[in-house]
Every structure is written in C-alpha cells, then in structure tokens.
Design an enzyme around this catalytic site. Structure first.
Site, mmCIF file in Angstrom:
data_model
loop_
_atom_site.group_PDB
_atom_site.id
_atom_site.type_symbol
_atom_site.label_atom_id
_atom_site.label_comp_id
_atom_site.label_asym_id
_atom_site.label_seq_id
_atom_site.Cartn_x
_atom_site.Cartn_y
_atom_site.Cartn_z
ATOM 1 N N LYS A 119 -1.702 -5.844 -9.739
ATOM 2 C CA LYS A 119 -3.088 -5.831 -9.251
ATOM 3 C C LYS A 119 -3.772 -4.580 -9.786
ATOM 4 O O LYS A 119 -3.258 -3.480 -9.659
ATOM 5 C CB LYS A 119 -3.080 -5.844 -7.719
ATOM 6 C CG LYS A 119 -4.435 -5.717 -7.044
ATOM 7 C CD LYS A 119 -4.805 -4.286 -6.683
ATOM 8 C CE LYS A 119 -3.808 -3.540 -5.849
ATOM 9 N NZ LYS A 119 -4.252 -2.128 -5.590
ATOM 10 N N ASP A 131 -3.808 -6.208 0.763
ATOM 11 C CA ASP A 131 -3.805 -6.539 -0.663
ATOM 12 C C ASP A 131 -3.180 -7.903 -0.936
ATOM 13 O O ASP A 131 -3.496 -8.547 -1.941
ATOM 14 C CB ASP A 131 -3.037 -5.478 -1.464
ATOM 15 C CG ASP A 131 -3.851 -4.222 -1.710
ATOM 16 O OD1 ASP A 131 -5.029 -4.181 -1.304
ATOM 17 O OD2 ASP A 131 -3.303 -3.278 -2.301
#
Length: 279
Positions: free
Chosen positions: A9, A132
């Site tokens: 990410k 997340d």
C-alpha cells in the site's frame, strides 16, 4: 496449493485533518497499490485439527496474534477443513506500506468469494483488523477519509508509475507515530476535498505526509533516507509512506530511477526496491 498476492500500500499523500470524539485521528489520503511487489500467501488444505501459519523471510519477528491468524479465526465456522498457510514476506514488517493489512485483505477476498460472504460483513472483518485493511480490500487506487473507514474507489486512469521504495532496517509502530503526532501539538491540515475538486497525479504528490516529522523524531534514520533519495540524479519526489519508515522516490526518467536504486543498494544496508503503482 493456492497462492494469493498481497500488494504493498502506497500513500500518495497523507493529511491528518482532526480527531474524533474517541480520540482517533482523522485522515485524508489516497492509497495506491503495487502491481509487481507483494507478499505471497500459500494455502494448503490439511486434515489437521487446527490451522497453521508460518512466515518466511520476515524482516522482524511476527506475533502469533497476527492479521493472518485473525482472518483464519473469522472463518472457522465456514470452513470444512483447516489450512497450512505460508506467507513469503517480500514486504518489510512495520514499514508503513501495509504488509500485514494487505495479507489480511488478500485472505478476506479469497474466503469471502469461497464462502459467499456479504460485502458488508467482509468490511466489518477488515475494520476489526485495522483501518488500512479496508482500503487494501479494494486493491485499487482509492480516496480514504475518516479513521480509514470511508473508502471511495477512484476512476481508473490507466496510469502506471514506476517508484523507488527504500526502507531502513528499523521497524516503526504506527500507534507510536500517531501518539507522537498528538503530543507534538501539530496543527491539523485542511481536507483535500478530492471527490469535489479535480486533482492531477502531480497535485496529489505535491500534498504532504503530515506524519513525517513525528515519524522522524521516533526514527531519525528516516531523515537520512529522504536526504539520500533527494540527492539522487533526477529525483522529483521523496516522501514518507504511511507512518514509515519506508520512503518513496519518483524520478524524471526510468534510467535515473534505476541508477538511484543501484546507488542506494550499493551504499546502504537498506531494503531498496523498484515497483509500479497503478491509478
């Protein structure tokens, strides 16, 4: 044997816009994901009486109460067998690029399809692991606000961008970075209003990562990483990923990107990789 991919990410920017009544910081960020850099998760059905989880190549020790084990526990009542799970950790641990969240999201996607789990329930599972994880569940460029629970997929632009990722061998706790951010009394940023105001890729990159100073205070080596990236020929962008310590660099040409990779690999004992992100 089945193999799943859990990509890194990457935050193009990260603004901290306030705190809610529960004390959680509110974010404004764009998440992208790497096309060619990922953890690999291998699942093998087993006749054993419980699941097993093994990590290979992890940069740091990983607790038994990890994101992969937690996902497996969610599906105990659905599964007709147990699994031997091996995670090849190609992404560094506690590095700000969502390795654990990405691993959990890859498993949630797989088991969600296998057992026909509703999107709403999968989202709840993801949020229970970490904010997340919900964005990682989308696995495409998205605009993230709130505590991380508000995720809007961005229109695909078919833009593929090569980046340099550099991580020093120093794990950083996200919780400690946010705590330090709070204790420093840093002024909150205004929101980007990305869904209302058109911003180019360059515009998004020009926005800061508000956690940078708080992370550097915990891990001063981050400052060295950023300085080294900036000193490489053709560097256009050097900024912290997430809560760090991984930093991202972008360059004017692919040749200069490759030269920077070679230079940093040769002179430092850091984790240095070239990857591509898609928008």
């Amino acid at each position: 044997m089945l193999t799943l991919r859990a990509p890194a990410k990457i935050n193009l920017f990260l603004l901290v816009t306030g705190r809610n009544e529960s004390g959680f910081h509110l974010l404004d960020s764009v998440f992208c994901f790497t096309d060619d850099l990922y953890d690999e998760i291998r699942l093998v059905p087993t006749s054993a009486t419980e699941d097993s989880v093994k990590f290979i190549g992890a940069s740091q020790a990983i607790d038994s109460d990890n994101s992969v084990s937690r996902v497996l526990s969610f599906f105990k009542d659905y599964a007709r067998c147990h699994f031997d799970v091996t995670v090849a950790k190609n992404l560094p641990v506690a590095a700000g690029i969502g390795g654990g969240s990405a691993d959990a999201a890859a498993l949630l996607r797989y088991f969600g399809e296998l057992y026909n789990i509703s999107t709403a329930l999968l989202n709840q599972m993801a949020l229970s692991i970490g904010f997340d994880t919900l964005a990682c569940l989308h696995r495409r460029a998205c605009y993230v606000t709130g505590m991380g629970e508000k995720v809007v997929a961005l229109p695909e632009s078919r833009l593929v961008c090569p980046i340099l990722l550099v991580c020093p061998n120093f794990p950083v706790s996200s919780a400690e970075v946010y705590k330090n951010f709070r204790e420093r009394g840093t002024i909150f940023s205004a929101e980007s209003y990305l869904t209302k105001v058109h911003r180019t890729f360059e515009d998004m990159l020009s926005l800061p990562n508000d956690l940078t100073d708080a992370a550097i205070e915990i891990a001063p080596v981050i400052s060295d990483v950023l300085k080294n990236i900036k000193s490489c020929k053709g560097n256009k962008v050097a900024k912290l990923c997430g809560s760090g310590p991984t930093c991202m660099g972008m360059f004017d040409t692919v040749e200069n990107l490759r030269a920077a990779h070679s230079e940093l690999v040769c002179h430092h004992k850091w984790w240095v990789r070239i990857a591509h992100i898609s928008l």
